[in-house]
Motif scaffolding. Structure first.
Motif, short mmCIF file in Angstrom:
data_model
loop_
_atom_site.label_atom_id
_atom_site.label_comp_id
_atom_site.label_asym_id
_atom_site.label_seq_id
_atom_site.Cartn_x
_atom_site.Cartn_y
_atom_site.Cartn_z
N ALA A 494 12.81 -6.87 1.92
CA ALA A 494 13.51 -8.09 2.32
C ALA A 494 14.81 -8.26 1.55
N ALA A 495 14.75 -8.07 0.23
CA ALA A 495 15.95 -8.23 -0.59
C ALA A 495 17.02 -7.22 -0.22
N THR A 496 16.59 -5.97 0.07
CA THR A 496 17.54 -4.92 0.44
C THR A 496 18.16 -5.21 1.80
N ALA A 497 17.33 -5.59 2.79
CA ALA A 497 17.84 -5.84 4.14
C ALA A 497 18.67 -7.11 4.21
N SER A 498 18.35 -8.12 3.38
CA SER A 498 19.06 -9.39 3.44
C SER A 498 20.52 -9.25 3.08
N ALA A 499 20.84 -8.35 2.16
CA ALA A 499 22.23 -8.15 1.79
C ALA A 499 23.06 -7.72 3.01
N LEU A 500 22.53 -6.81 3.81
CA LEU A 500 23.23 -6.36 5.01
C LEU A 500 23.19 -7.45 6.09
N MET A 501 22.10 -8.20 6.14
CA MET A 501 21.95 -9.25 7.14
C MET A 501 23.07 -10.28 7.04
N ILE A 502 23.43 -10.68 5.84
CA ILE A 502 24.43 -11.73 5.66
C ILE A 502 25.79 -11.27 6.20
N GLY A 503 26.20 -10.04 5.84
CA GLY A 503 27.48 -9.53 6.35
C GLY A 503 27.50 -9.46 7.87
N LEU A 504 26.44 -8.93 8.48
CA LEU A 504 26.41 -8.80 9.93
C LEU A 504 26.29 -10.16 10.63
N THR A 505 25.65 -11.13 9.99
CA THR A 505 25.60 -12.48 10.56
C THR A 505 27.00 -13.04 10.74
N LEU A 506 27.81 -12.93 9.70
CA LEU A 506 29.18 -13.45 9.76
C LEU A 506 30.02 -12.68 10.76
N ILE A 507 29.93 -11.35 10.73
CA ILE A 507 30.73 -10.53 11.63
C ILE A 507 30.35 -10.81 13.09
N THR A 508 29.06 -10.85 13.39
CA THR A 508 28.62 -11.08 14.77
C THR A 508 29.01 -12.48 15.24
N GLY A 509 28.79 -13.47 14.39
CA GLY A 509 29.13 -14.85 14.77
C GLY A 509 30.60 -15.00 15.08
N MET A 510 31.46 -14.42 14.25
CA MET A 510 32.90 -14.51 14.47
C MET A 510 33.32 -13.76 15.73
N VAL A 781 19.30 -6.15 12.72
CA VAL A 781 18.70 -6.96 13.80
C VAL A 781 18.71 -8.44 13.42
N LEU A 782 18.29 -8.73 12.18
CA LEU A 782 18.30 -10.13 11.74
C LEU A 782 19.72 -10.69 11.72
N GLY A 783 20.69 -9.88 11.24
CA GLY A 783 22.07 -10.34 11.16
C GLY A 783 22.67 -10.61 12.53
N VAL A 784 22.47 -9.69 13.47
CA VAL A 784 23.01 -9.88 14.82
C VAL A 784 22.36 -11.08 15.49
N GLY A 785 21.05 -11.24 15.32
CA GLY A 785 20.35 -12.38 15.91
C GLY A 785 20.86 -13.71 15.38
N ILE A 816 27.39 -1.67 18.72
CA ILE A 816 28.10 -0.90 17.69
C ILE A 816 27.71 -1.38 16.30
N PHE A 817 27.55 -2.70 16.14
CA PHE A 817 27.15 -3.23 14.83
C PHE A 817 25.80 -2.67 14.41
N LEU A 818 24.86 -2.59 15.36
CA LEU A 818 23.54 -2.03 15.03
C LEU A 818 23.64 -0.55 14.72
N LEU A 819 24.48 0.17 15.47
CA LEU A 819 24.69 1.59 15.17
C LEU A 819 25.30 1.76 13.79
N LEU A 820 26.25 0.88 13.44
CA LEU A 820 26.86 0.95 12.10
C LEU A 820 25.82 0.64 11.02
N ALA A 821 24.90 -0.28 11.33
CA ALA A 821 23.82 -0.56 10.37
C ALA A 821 22.99 0.69 10.15
N GLY A 822 22.67 1.39 11.26
CA GLY A 822 21.94 2.65 11.13
C GLY A 822 22.73 3.68 10.34
N LEU A 823 24.06 3.73 10.57
CA LEU A 823 24.90 4.66 9.82
C LEU A 823 24.91 4.32 8.34
#
Length: 848
Positions: A494-510, A781-785, A816-823
């Motif tokens: 959770a702690a590891t994934a949450s760091a990426l989640m926050i960045g993708l939340t902002l990017i996706t929302g914007m 997935v959490l960030g994009v959602g 693309i955001f999810l693919l970048l997360a995988g990358l």
């Protein structure tokens, strides 16, 4: 305990490296922002102060005065009689009348020079006899302009365009192209020029004809004689100053300019610091994760310390000392990196023709203090809970070196708290869409929801990661082990994934908001305009009537209307309103507006059409009359002959330009709408641009151009935000690397056993890579959602002001955001996977 803490830092320096790097990046962003904004603010302030060396008193119109607010036209310009009387004051050594306005300069290729609004024109004040020197603009070459058709250029513009004395340059002030002879080149400390703009000087009479009126100035400046103070000069001039003007000392003028510069840079500083804060917030997860894992790996060591007499407080202090060392190192190195970033940004701005006045880098005390406070504070804050957890390890654990895992009760409490936060946050975000408090409720809800999702992430990890089971089966044993490892320690995942989640939340929302806004503007342009083209100045300053006349003479133009804007006061209202003047006969063919009553058919004389919102605000109905005071002070009664649904492009009170023009101080249009016989096309557009003199200061745009122009602004802003948020994503990548590396170290005995029973090196690498990808995609997935949800919520607020707004989901970019997360997962696993594959089986099996 101090020696123990320092030895632990040295013993685990490799594992703490990524943590230090994450904090360093955030601190560097903070320090770089503070140093860069302080540097440019100081540079512009020094430049403006230097430009005021000969100014002891300035008299200028005061738009905030009671006299200015009582008249629709605002404060008047300053007259020649005032200039003469101020020049005769005792103690006034030299008096200068200034005239300024927009003046676009084309380079030798015909392209606009300067940076839009910073392309200015002014007068060279040669004094009453025309023989004096203007101390504001010392001449470096040639002579001052003396008559119409002559100009002088600032030295910076002359250098970058290649213009020399004697050349002919094309200039546009309000539309028509003027062919001007360059008679001189001057130096200036003007801040706009320092920022990359241009300054064109005319003789005073020509400048007044272009920007004000004969005998009128926009500012009067005075240099005092020796022995006369600025305050004495201001008191002497006070009786002469009109009611709608103000007299300001040179010192106050410099302070006001400094405050303006500070205000201009504070917005940029706040925005950059906000993104630095996001990066540091993401870094907190990494630090907490790192220290949690270090504590878990040192269970035996910490328990032995407790067994030989160390108190809980001492153990807590020991871990916090380690965090202090890490934070101090990160703070100092981050400060150094931030200074380098500031220097790099300054060089980058120079390379893209954004000029900054010369001056040293300003490393203020606040940058140094902030770097250390942020570095140490963030690190110790994130390490506090792991430190407390370390202190609770009972001495008996030294016997087995295994500390009790989280209990079912503790997970239940965590999940309950997370559910309350998430539910409350969701409710507040939804309530905020109609709260009318400018997003305050929604902002609070978004914060609570993000915290709630973070707290619930361990609970969410199992079902979400389970969805990847069919895909992981393809990879056999490696895939199965990767999935099991990913959910083995839900808190760590959770702690590891949450760091990426926050960045993708902002990017996706914007991204959702920007795409939806662009679509709304495009829809508005297509729905509200029938015109084929809209003609305007590049900086949206007023157009000369000559432009409208030139276009009207073209045989292919079938309908045309200028759009005039004139200030006015309505009966019973103190605030200045705006009247829009249009061609009453053509406007119906150029716009597509829905009328709830009346139409454009009777738009003539004293009739006016009003948008429904304005009518509601003033309590007007179809057929009502209201008294208006024009900008020239005359009053007239207007009748509401139509009510229409307005939008952001067309709204307000519209009347026939033939009625409005006689009351305007300067008859100008902000834009001209027109239709052509064969419709919009490249040939028609090229012809219109040609008849307007291929003027770089004039835009000829069809509906598609207008939409693209607005979309370009959103795209540019979005790309800047992507670049800034990339810092948070980089920090998140470091977190994944750090977690995997320490996890591999933690599981080295297990990996050694797997290798011993037949798992080869390639399969071992694949196992670690797949684990990394699963964790990264979980965060993605959490960030994009969350980003889509926040984008929808903000859109609901925007839709109250932008009626054509509708939610647009950019499926391609979200993919693309999810693919970048995988990358991110692939890249983050490179080093840990290689390390796992290279473990010596026997040494790993024997490891404690």
């Amino acid at each position: 305990m101090l020696r123990t803490a320092l030895r632990n830092v040295l013993a685990h320096k490799a594992r703490l490296f990524m943590t230090t790097l994450a904090v360093l990046l955030g601190v560097a962003f903070v320090a770089g922002t503070l140093v860069f904004t302080a540097t440019i603010s100081e540079a512009f302030q020094r430049s403006s102060e230097k430009g005021l060396d000969h100014v002891d008193l300035a008299i200028q119109p005061d738009e905030d005065s009671e006299a200015a607010e009582e008249t629709p036209g605002g404060a008047d310009n300053l007259g020649q009689d005032l200039l003469d009387r101020v020049a005769a004051l005792p103690g006034a050594a030299h008096t200068t009348g200034s005239v300024s306005g927009f003046a676009a300069l084309a380079d030798k290729e015909g392209d606009l020079v300067g940076d839009g609004f910073a392309t200015n024109g002014a007068n060279y004040d040669a004094g009453p006899g025309g023989t004096d020197e203007d101390r504001r603009y010392p001449l470096a070459e040639g002579r001052a302009p003396e008559r119409a058709g002559e100009i002088a250029l600032d030295a910076t513009t002359a250098d970058r365009t290649g213009y020399r004395v004697g050349d002919t340059a094309r200039v546009s002030v309000d539309g028509p192209v003027r062919e001007e002879t360059i008679t001189g080149v001057f130096t200036t400390e003007d801040g706009n020029v320092a920022a990359g703009g241009t300054l064109v000087l005319f003789d005073t009479a020509t400048a007044q004809e272009l920007f004000t009126a004969p005998g009128e100035y926009t500012q009067i400046t005075v240099e005092a004689e020796g022995g006369t103070t600025q305050e004495e000069l201001r008191e002497a001039a006070a009786p002469l100053v009109p009611e709608d003007a103000e007299a300001i000392t040179g010192i106050q003028l410099a302070e006001d300019q400094a405050a303006g510069i500070e205000a201009a840079t504070s917005g940029m500083r706040t925005a950059l610091l906000a993104f630095a804060g996001i990066a540091l917030f993401v870094g907190i997860f990494i630090i907490a994760n790192t220290f949690t894992m270090l504590v878990a790996q040192r269970t035996k060591e910490l328990a032995l310390l407790r067994a030989v007499g160390a108190s809980r407080r001492q153990v807590t202090r020991s871990v916090l000392i380690e965090a202090l060392v890490v934070g101090t190192v990160a703070g100092l190195t981050g400060l150094a990196a931030g200074i380098g970033i500031a220097a790099g940004l300054r060089g980058l701005m120079s390379s893209i023709d954004v000029t900054i006045p010369a001056g040293p880098l300003v490393i203020a005390a606040d940058a140094v203090i902030a770097s250390l406070v942020v570095g140490v504070g963030v690190t110790m804050l994130a390490a506090y809970l792991p430190a407390r957890r370390a202190a609770k390890i009972p001495p008996v654990a030294a016997m087995s070196s295994i500390h009790a895992p989280a209990t079912t009760r503790s997970l239940l409490v965590r999940n309950s708290i997370g559910a309350v936060f998430a539910a409350g946050g969701t409710a507040l975000v939804i309530a905020g869409t109609g709260a009318g408090d400018k997003g305050a409720t929604m902002g609070l809800g978004a914060t609570l929801l993000v915290i709630g999702v973070f707290v619930l992430t361990p609970l969410l990890s199992r079902p979400v990661i389970a969805l990847a089971r069919p895909l992981l089966r393809v990879f056999g044993v490696s895939g199965k082990l990767a999935r099991l490892n990913a959910v083995r320690n839900p808190r760590r995942t959770a702690a590891t994934a949450s760091a990426l989640m926050i960045g993708l939340t902002l990017i996706t929302g914007m991204t959702v908001i920007a795409d939806s806004m662009s679509k709304a503007i495009e829809k508005m342009a297509s729905e509200s305009l029938r015109s084929d083209y809209v003609v305007s100045m590049a900086n949206f300053s007023p157009l000369s009537p000559e432009v409208e006349q030139t276009l009207a003479q073209q045989p292919e133009v079938t309908a045309l209307s200028g759009l005039r804007l004139s200030p006015a006061l309505f009966e019973g209202e103190e605030d200045t309103q705006v009247l829009t003047g249009v061609d009453g006969e053509s406007i119906a063919d150029l716009t597509r507006l829905d009328f709830s009553g009346g139409s454009f058919d009777d738009l003539n004389g004293t009739n006016a059409v009003v948008d429904t919102d304005t009518a509601e605000d003033f309590g007007w109905a179809l057929g009502d009359s209201f008294t208006t005071t024009y900008e020239d002070g005359t009053t007239e009664e207007l009748t509401v002959s139509g009510l229409y649904e307005g939008n952001e492009m067309i709204n307000g009170v519209m009347m026939d330009a033939a009625t409005l023009d006689p009351h305007m101080e300067r008859v100008e249009s902000v834009q001209v709408m027109l239709r052509v016989a064969d419709g919009a096309g490249e040939a028609a557009k090229s012809h219109l641009e040609e008849v307007l003199g291929d003027n770089p200061a004039i835009l000829v745009q069809d509906k598609e151009d207008i939409s693209e122009d607005i979309a370009f602004v959103f795209t540019l802003l979005l790309n800047m935000l992507y670049g800034l948020l990339a810092m948070a994503v980089i920090v998140a990548v470091l977190g994944v690397i750090n977690t995997l590396a320490m996890s591999v170290f933690e599981r080295r005995q297990e990996i050694g056993m797997l290798r011993a029973i037949g798992l080869d090196r390639r399969a071992t690498k694949r196992m670690v890579r797949l684990e990394s990808i699963v964790i990264a995609l979980f965060g993605g997935v959490l960030g994009v959602g969350l980003g889509v949800f926040f984008g929808w919520a903000v859109g609901q607020l925007i839709s109250e002001y932008l009626t054509t707004y509708e939610l647009v989901l950019p499926w391609g970019r979200m993919g693309i955001f999810l693919l970048l997360a995988g990358l991110v997962g692939v890249l983050a696993a490179l080093w840990p996977a290689r390390r796992a594959a290279r473990l010596n089986m026997l040494d790993a099996i024997k490891a404690d």
